[in-house]
Design an enzyme around this catalytic site. Structure first.
Site, short mmCIF file in Angstrom:
data_model
loop_
_atom_site.label_atom_id
_atom_site.label_comp_id
_atom_site.label_asym_id
_atom_site.label_seq_id
_atom_site.Cartn_x
_atom_site.Cartn_y
_atom_site.Cartn_z
CG HIS A 104 -54.74 108.48 -12.65
ND1 HIS A 104 -55.20 107.36 -12.00
CD2 HIS A 104 -53.91 109.10 -11.79
CE1 HIS A 104 -54.64 107.30 -10.80
NE2 HIS A 104 -53.86 108.35 -10.64
CD GLU A 106 -55.31 114.25 -3.20
OE1 GLU A 106 -55.79 113.48 -2.33
OE2 GLU A 106 -54.33 113.92 -3.91
#
Lengths: 340, 328
Positions: A141, A72
């Protein structure tokens, strides 16, 4: 499947899921502008971890629909460089939770460079993906980043609720010459709305809130999935004799302060709803803005309905307790109307 | 042994290297006088690296580096006045005084900064290479970092993507042997930086970064490789900075003898000057003229940087968002 009626009568509108609307928005902009491309984990051959990019590889090929390694920080920075180099990247984070790996590139490189360069180095890039809690995915998450990114000058932050808004705002984000953080919601991907324009030239300006339900007794602000909960609460409140006005913020930065102030001038009461943590949240900002711009119109303190100030628990009962529920919004609205 | 270069090329290289040296010496003076503030990282000692690379670039190629960037900008042909005025925080600076030493850019010269976060320029430079390939403009991205940055994780994320997608990028590791005050030996396991692309099949070589011709020849090999579509290339430039990491660093982590030895034995400008007179038989007069010209140019830059006004207060709130073709 239920179709959520958005009460926006327009013969040009059609029904589809948020997932399909996002895909169509990207596809239309890619047809329009050859410099637009999509990159991210699993966006191409897998058709998107949540199938948002379904079919795009077939139409646009691997030059423009780019599967990245799980990297990322690297691909966010690569996207910024591609934007400096004249392209218009759409960078998908499989979830925004993973953007924390890349946040240095988003803030320090994408958001600040226009200023640091005296206006030379625009960065037209969209960072998009699901944000906030899904279902039982635990603390790492389930994080809402609205407040984090909205804190930073040089970024725009958008978080739509309906399919029509998702498409029209994503198209605006892609055309925008600035870095735009586009916060989606996994649970909304499968929701169908009847408000999607199929006109490829239809875009919504970033920065305009929408009054989804007019009312006169209390204003409820919300964004993304919380708009649905606020609307549900408003229906229940109506039965209690409280006429709530629900404002879908749509854009977090710039925030449509004017629409909120006007509403508060009418209702004199405000409940802010968000699923993120309370400290320095969007509700905190709205409360401060109302103090600055609508102090004399408030008949009750602004009430913040937020997620619990804890890392998201996994256990079903605890997760339910950690997230704002319709009942919490109803109680908050009653409280500011002094009817609890 | 390097091929002999032409007199004209030598004169240009000497000019460009000396301009950087003299510019940086003046910048240090201005810092001492309080006209330059904050962070200011000087390039003195490393001049042959940027000038050697620049000599083989084409107009469409792009350049990006970290915060020790004054040399890169001058080598790229940016106006010394605009660079110096940015150092003094004036409106005539390349970023209108809003960027400072570490944050300058020139779209016209394809210089993409000037980045203050160690290593962050590496994925961005890889993205510039992605854009070159996407647009098929035959450009190459020259992405520089120091030996300090070479230990950042995002460098390796970039190596992986650059090799995976065969992006036209040359990674330059300017190894001046110190990441701030920490020597290469204390920061880096493994013998070198040029070999760190091996796991991704990226060729690399070590170059004497104090010798213009060596830099130029290696850069030509690397850039040709990238331009031909064969993917990235790593060049480790063995170089040295004479000054501290920044102006506030007295550099006590190394001995005076170490610095003096490099200055005497390897100085890129002094040795190039000897090469010009002894090997290329260039007259003293021609060299002297360059030296005199540079003196004037640098003094003009200093004067401009002192007299250019500070940015107008209204500039505080400009350039935050680009409203050009935004949807309204």
């Amino acid at each position: 499947m239920t179709v959520e009626k958005t009460a926006l009568p327009n013969p040009g509108l059609t029904s589809m899921t948020v997932r399909e609307a996002l895909r169509d928005g990207m596809a239309e902009e890619m047809r329009r502008d050859s410099t637009v491309f999509l990159m991210g984990e699993e966006v191409a051959e897998y058709n998107g971890a949540y199938k948002v990019s379904q079919g795009l590889l077939d139409e646009f090929g691997s030059k423009r629909i780019v599967d990245t390694p799980i990297t990322e920080h690297g691909f966010a920075g690569l996207g910024v460089g591609a934007a400096f180099g004249g392209l218009r990247p759409i960078v998908e984070f499989m979830t925004f939770n993973f953007s924390m790996q890349a946040i240095d590139q988003i803030i320090n490189s994408a958001a600040k460079t226009l200023y640091m360069s005296g206006g030379q180095m625009g960065c037209p890039i969209v960072f998009r993906g699901p944000n906030g809690a899904a279902s039982r995915v635990g603390a790492q998450h389930s994080h809402c980043y609205a407040s984090w990114y909205a804190h930073c000058p040089g970024l725009k932050v958008v978080s739509p609720y309906s399919a029509g808004d998702a498409k029209a705002l994503l198209k605006a984000a892609i055309r925008d010459p600035n870095p735009v953080i586009f916060l989606e919601n996994e649970l909304l991907y499968g929701h169908t709305f009847d408000d999607v324009s199929q006109d490829p030239d239809y875009v919504l300006p970033i920065g305009q809130a929408l009054i989804r339900r007019p009312g006169k007794d209390v204003t409820i602000t919300a964004f993304s999935i919380m708009v649905g909960k606020a609307l549900e609460a408003a229906e229940a409140l109506a039965e209690l004799g409280i006429d709530a006005e629900v404002i879908d913020l749509r854009s977090i930065r710039p925030l449509d302060t004017e629409t909120i102030v006007r509403s508060v001038m009418k209702t004199n009461r405000l409940v802010s709803v968000e699923e993120s943590w309370p400290f320095a949240g969007i509700g905190s900002e709205i409360a401060a803005l109302m103090m600055e711009h609508a102090f004399d119109y408030l008949d009750a303190p602004v009430f913040r309905v937020t997620g619990a100030d804890v890392p998201m628990p996994y256990a079903a009962n605890l997760e339910h307790l950690a997230l704002p529920q319709v009942a919490d919004i109803i109680e908050a609205a009653k409280a500011v109307c002094y009817k609890s | 042994m390097s091929k002999l270069i032409s007199q004209d090329e030598a004169l240009k290289a000497y000019h460009d290297m000396l301009l950087i040296r003299r510019f940086e010496e003046r910048a240090a003076q201005l810092y001492g006088m309080g006209l330059i503030a904050g962070f200011c990282h000087l390039y003195i000692g490393q001049e042959a690296v940027v000038v050697g690379i620049q000599s083989i670039l084409q107009p469409q190629d792009t350049i990006i580096t970290a915060y020790r960037d004054h040399g890169h900008m001058l080598a790229a042909g940016m106006d010394p006045k605009g660079v110096m005025a940015e150092l003094t925080g004036r409106s005539g600076g390349y970023s209108k005084g809003k960027g400072g030493s570490m944050h300058m850019f020139s779209r016209e010269k394809n210089f993409f900064g000037g980045h203050g976060i160690v290593g962050a320029q590496v994925p961005i430079g890889t993205g510039l290479a992605f854009a070159h390939k996407y647009k098929a403009d035959k450009g190459v991205s020259i992405t520089s970092m120091g030996d300090g940055a070479a230990n950042q994780g995002q460098v390796y994320e970039s190596y992986n993507m650059a090799s995976l997608w065969k992006l036209p990028v040359v990674f330059i590791v300017e190894n001046n042997h110190y990441g701030m005050g920490t020597s290469q030996e204390r920061s880096s396991a493994g013998p070198n930086y040029y070999g760190r692309g091996q796991g991704w099949n990226i060729p690399g070589e070590k170059v004497d970064g104090m010798v213009y011709t060596a830099v130029k020849e290696a850069a030509a090999r690397a850039v040709d490789h990238a331009r031909a579509g064969k993917g990235p290339y790593i060049l480790e430039m063995d170089t040295y900075r004479y000054r501290g990491h920044s102006m506030s660093d007295p550099a006590k982590y190394r001995s005076k003898e170490e610095v003096e030895t490099v200055k005497v034995d390897r100085d890129p400008i002094d040795h190039f000057r000897i090469y010009m007179t002894k090997t290329l038989k260039i007259s003293e007069d021609k060299i002297k003229k360059i030296e005199d010209d540079i003196k004037v140019v640098v003094l003009e830059a200093v004067e401009f940087s002192k007299t250019s006004p500070e940015p107008d207060p209204s500039e505080l709130y400009t350039d935050i968002l680009n409203e050009g073709n935004a949807v309204t």
